[in-house]
Design an enzyme around this catalytic site. Structure first.
Site, short mmCIF file in Angstrom:
data_model
loop_
_atom_site.label_atom_id
_atom_site.label_comp_id
_atom_site.label_asym_id
_atom_site.label_seq_id
_atom_site.Cartn_x
_atom_site.Cartn_y
_atom_site.Cartn_z
N LYS A 283 -25.43 -17.06 19.07
CA LYS A 283 -24.95 -16.99 17.58
C LYS A 283 -25.40 -18.13 17.20
CE LYS A 283 -20.51 -18.26 15.90
NZ LYS A 283 -20.11 -17.17 14.77
N GLU B 216 -0.45 -15.48 3.24
CA GLU B 216 -0.98 -15.68 4.62
C GLU B 216 -1.62 -16.74 4.94
OE1 GLU B 216 -2.48 -11.87 5.61
OE2 GLU B 216 -1.21 -10.56 4.15
N GLU C 98 -9.72 4.01 13.31
CA GLU C 98 -10.77 3.68 14.34
C GLU C 98 -10.27 3.82 15.83
OE1 GLU C 98 -11.04 -0.42 13.04
OE2 GLU C 98 -10.86 -0.88 15.31
N HIS D 88 -0.99 -0.45 4.53
CA HIS D 88 -2.35 -0.72 3.64
C HIS D 88 -3.33 -0.53 4.70
CE1 HIS D 88 -5.90 -2.64 2.12
NE2 HIS D 88 -6.11 -3.25 3.14
N CYS E 97 -7.81 -0.17 5.11
CA CYS E 97 -8.96 -0.71 4.22
C CYS E 97 -10.22 0.51 4.42
CB CYS E 97 -9.23 -1.76 4.26
SG CYS E 97 -8.99 -2.75 5.84
N HIS F 24 -15.08 -7.34 -1.52
CA HIS F 24 -16.14 -7.86 -0.62
C HIS F 24 -17.17 -8.33 -1.53
CE1 HIS F 24 -14.18 -4.86 1.70
NE2 HIS F 24 -14.49 -5.50 2.63
N1 GLN Z 1 -2.57 -8.24 4.67
C1 GLN Z 1 -3.86 -8.44 5.25
C2 GLN Z 1 -4.59 -9.22 4.15
O1 GLN Z 1 -4.27 -9.23 3.18
C3 GLN Z 1 -4.65 -7.00 5.30
C4 GLN Z 1 -5.90 -7.27 5.99
C5 GLN Z 1 -6.66 -6.11 6.42
O2 GLN Z 1 -6.45 -5.12 5.83
N2 GLN Z 1 -7.76 -6.10 7.07
O3 GLN Z 1 -5.29 -10.10 4.48
ZN ZN Z 2 -7.56 -4.01 4.18
#
Ligand code: GLN
Ligand code: ZN
Length: 764
Positions: free
Chosen positions: A21, A490, A611, A647, A649, A700
């Site tokens: 790395k 967070e 996954e 949630h 993604c 992203h």
């Molecule tokens: N709550 C998390 C964040 O907003 C969710 C992250 C994710 O879905 N990978 O970072």
């Molecule tokens: Zn997400």
């Protein structure tokens, strides 16, 4: 006493101390010249081979090393380079190679996706508009190097044509077989050159067969491997499957190759049954994957020897190769650097190097008899017995709690439709409410503060105050932006699983247990080694603090049980389902603490739910049933007016939509913007009858999307989804974004929402 061959399928690239790395990143940033970089890489590459030789492995894989990813290497070898990279034939330059992986000024990077059900990501080959040609024979060079420098007669490893094409994009599904055929001449040439060089064994990796359920595949494989065999009849081809068993294994073992590799860890029962029922051809070798290449636990070698005996009823040791279940790419390199683990736990672990030792001990046991390795067998047995018998794995309170719930599905008291009415009254949100996914930018400042605190330069108080400052700033910003449901941001979390693992009982953290995730990016998964239990509130303080600063609702933010499970190394002495339930019950306590502290919207993220799906669809239901139930266990005890959010993604949603509905979350937010509306279209056929937020912009990218663009997304979605269930949010957390672009994008998102509300009002 029998002869038996020991082998390995692949070895981690990253180096014992992530030297790989470091070299890559130094090269990318211009700190390392190309020739120095190549030298450094060569040292790492040869070092790994030398280690395997010293361990006593007979068949050492060569060509599995890479500068980024082995699928990308295949694309480069076949000249499968999308036009946008300006490639004009001949050897693929380092610049083009890394541009495909990481993007360059003029050209977007190739897509990256998960390697089967692992957390390793490969670069997806793009087959449209290219004519494959062999740009150089990679396995041949790898073989020569190992032989010339180290005197190792390696076993070149190549991704087989079936798997290569299966994992590529840019062709129609009906053209699959013909696309595979287009690559056959290239494979023939590779193999002929290897044969001429004097190579004995070649490993053709075909893990995609494990997900295949079609008899047509068997026919195609027979044709393709028949041609490969004819092209280089002097080579021994090993057709290697892993990550499960192949449905049509009676045909599989009869394919025209010299050896078949089967996974006796993840496909143990079906593979054993198939051997017993259908036998194994007498002229073939069976490469038996005995040691788990996906997990970090030491094996009970006595039990593995029994497995060899069981296999031996069909295939005697003389025709066996013993090896790991898959490449060791998925486990950390060496235990040597772990100085802080509980010794009982450490003795029960095996990383890549320790796994090689296990293979060699097994081979010796078969060759020389078990007495020759009695000490090793005993040490392994005792280490596992000690961990299994330890209090950490036998918490009666945890076991009893799980026993009490396992057979009936967890359920909220009131059905969604009724909850929805009550919730509407309590919350009084505008139509199309706006919110975010949880995290806000983790700027250099935030990361630095954490470093200072971890190094002891900052006191805990000072660090906590810093976090509160961030929360204050972002509550203020969210109010200014005009969002309806706020989050605390967070800032205190580096990683959404690690954060909870550090605070729950039953988890351990290694110092150096890195595995490659994609490119130079490595992750250090937590180790779930004991029964999991709740110790004390994990998120209440920050959430309550955030709520105290605003009249608007603040969502609590938790990582769900299935995601915590899927992103950890998990103990294998009890079923995964049990572990998921243990985590779920611990999280339920957190949910209840948040609720008691006045937090009435709680989001439980499950980005890794999908996954965990088994590769073969046949087994999906079983997994989804307990995965969904784990989520419900964690969330079902709240009041009807408390709103549970979740949630995920990704957008491949429609094939598990029933399970998603079954989660019974009041609101789900999912990614859409990168799938260009494909997901929205899928709602024309599937109904979703609970709150749903479709990501209206891609987090992203640093690009700030315009309000109009987002309005377009919203209007499109409202054509298929009822507006009284619809929420507006970005695709995912904003942790990796900058502050300014985040504020600008969210402002546009809120304007888009207002505009959409006006239009709704006008049509009513
Ligand atoms: N709550 C998390 C964040 O907003 C969710 C992250 C994710 O879905 N990978 O970072
Ligand atoms: Zn997400």
């Amino acid at each position: 006493m029998h002869n038996i061959i020991s082998s390995n399928l692949g070895y981690p690239r990253i180096g014992e101390n992530r030297e790989w790395k470091k070299a890559l990143e130094a090269y990318w940033s211009g700190k390392l010249q190309e020739d120095h970089f190549e030298n450094e890489m060569k040292l790492i590459r040869l070092g790994r081979l030398q280690k395997q030789k010293e361990a006593g492995i007979d068949l050492i894989p060569v060509g599995d090393f890479t500068y980024y990813d082995h699928m990308l290497d295949m694309s480069a070898m076949f000249g499968v380079i999308p036009r946008r990279f300006g490639y004009r034939g001949g050897p693929v330059s380092m610049d083009v190679y890394f541009a495909m992986a990481r993007g360059s000024d003029g050209a977007a990077a190739c897509e990256m996706t998960k390697w089967f059900n692992t957390n390793y990501h490969y670069i997806v080959p793009e087959l449209d508009n290219v004519t494959p040609v062999l740009t150089h024979n990679r396995p041949l060079h790898a073989y020569r190097e190992a032989k010339e420098v180290l005197g190792i007669e390696g076993k070149p490893v190549i991704v087989g044509p079936f798997t290569f094409v299966k994992l590529s994009k840019g062709y129609e599904a009906e053209a699959f077989a013909d696309t595979v055929r287009r690559f056959v001449p290239l494979y023939e040439q590779i193999l002929q050159e290897l044969e001429r060089e004097g190579v004995t064994w070649v490993q053709m990796d075909e893990p995609a067969l494990v997900a295949s359920d079609s008899e047509d595949d068997a026919k195609l494989l027979r044709e393709v491997y028949g041609r490969l065999h004819q092209a280089a009849p002097g080579l021994k081809l090993l057709l290697q499957t892993y990550f499960g068993s192949v449905d049509w294994s009676p045909e599989l073992v009869r394919l025209p190759v010299q050896a078949i590799g089967l996974d006796f860890v993840h496909g143990r029962e079906p593979n054993l049954q198939a051997l017993e029922r259908h036998g194994f051809p007498h002229d073939k070798i069976l490469a038996a994957g005995l040691i788990d290449g996906r997990n970090i636990w030491r094996s009970d070698l006595t039990e593995k020897l029994r497995l060899i005996e069981q296999i031996g009823r069909t295939v005697p040791p003389e025709r066996l190769i013993i090896q790991p279940s898959c490449s060791l790419l998925h486990v950390p390199v060496h235990l040597r650097r772990e100085t802080k683990l509980d010794p009982v736990l450490k003795r029960a672990l095996a990383f890549a190097d320790e796994k090689l030792d296990e293979i060699v001990v097994l081979a010796r046991a078969v060759r020389e008899g078990t007495d020759a390795v009695a000490a090793e067998l005993k040490a392994g047995r005792e280490a596992l017995a000690e961990l299994n018998g330890s209090p950490s794995r036998n918490r009666e309170d945890v076991r009893n709690a799980v026993d009490r719930i396992s057979d009936r599905p967890a359920k909220r008291e009131m059905p969604f439709k009724e909850r929805q009415k009550l919730q509407r009254n309590v919350w009084n949100l505008p139509p199309l409410p706006t919110t975010t996914i949880g995290s806000f930018p983790q700027t250099a400042e935030v990361r630095q503060a954490r470093q200072l605190w971890r190094k002891g330069e900052w006191s805990k108080e000072r660090y906590d105050e810093f976090i509160r400052e961030q929360i204050r700033e972002w509550i203020r910003l969210q109010e200014q932006i005009g969002l309806d449901v706020l989050v605390h941001g967070e800032f205190e979390r580096t990683d959404m699983v690690e954060y909870f693992g550090e605070k729950l009982g039953g988890f351990a953290f290694t110092q150096n247990g890195w595995v490659q995730s994609y490119g130079s990016r490595c992750v250090k998964p937590p180790v779930i080694y004991g029964d999991v239990y709740f110790i004390s509130p994990m998120t209440v303080e920050e959430t309550v603090y955030a709520q105290s600063l605003t009249e608007k609702p603040v969502k609590g933010m938790l990582t769900g049980p299935v995601t915590i499970l899927n992103w950890s190394f998990v103990r294998d002495d009890i079923p995964r389902k049990q572990v998921a339930y243990q985590i779920a019950l611990a999280l339920r306590k957190e949910v209840e603490h948040l609720e008691a502290a006045g937090i009435r919207m709680i989001q439980v993220d499950e980005p890794a739910l999908r996954e965990g799906l088994p590769l073969s669809r046949k087994h999906w239901n079983e997994y989804l049933e307990w995965a969904v139930n784990a989520f419900r266990l964690a969330t079902c005890t709240v009041k009807e007016t408390t709103q549970i959010h979740t949630h995920m993604c990704y957008c491949e949603f429609h094939d598990i939509i029933d399970a998603i509905r079954e989660l019974d979350a009041d609101v789900i937010s999912i990614e859409t913007s990168r799938s260009h509306g494909e997901l929205i279209a899928s709602f024309e056929h599937h109904t979703y009858d609970k709150g749903i937020g479709l990501g209206v912009y891609d987090i992203h990218s640093p690009r700030v999307p315009s309000a109009d663009e987002m309005l377009g997304m919203i209007e499109r979605a409202l054509r298929v989804l009822p507006h009284d269930l619809f929420w507006i949010n970005p695709d995912c957390g904003l942790k990796t974004r900058g502050k300014e672009e985040t504020v600008a994008s969210l402002k546009n998102m809120v304007s888009a929402a207002r505009e959409a509300r006006n239009k709704l009002g006008a049509t009513k």
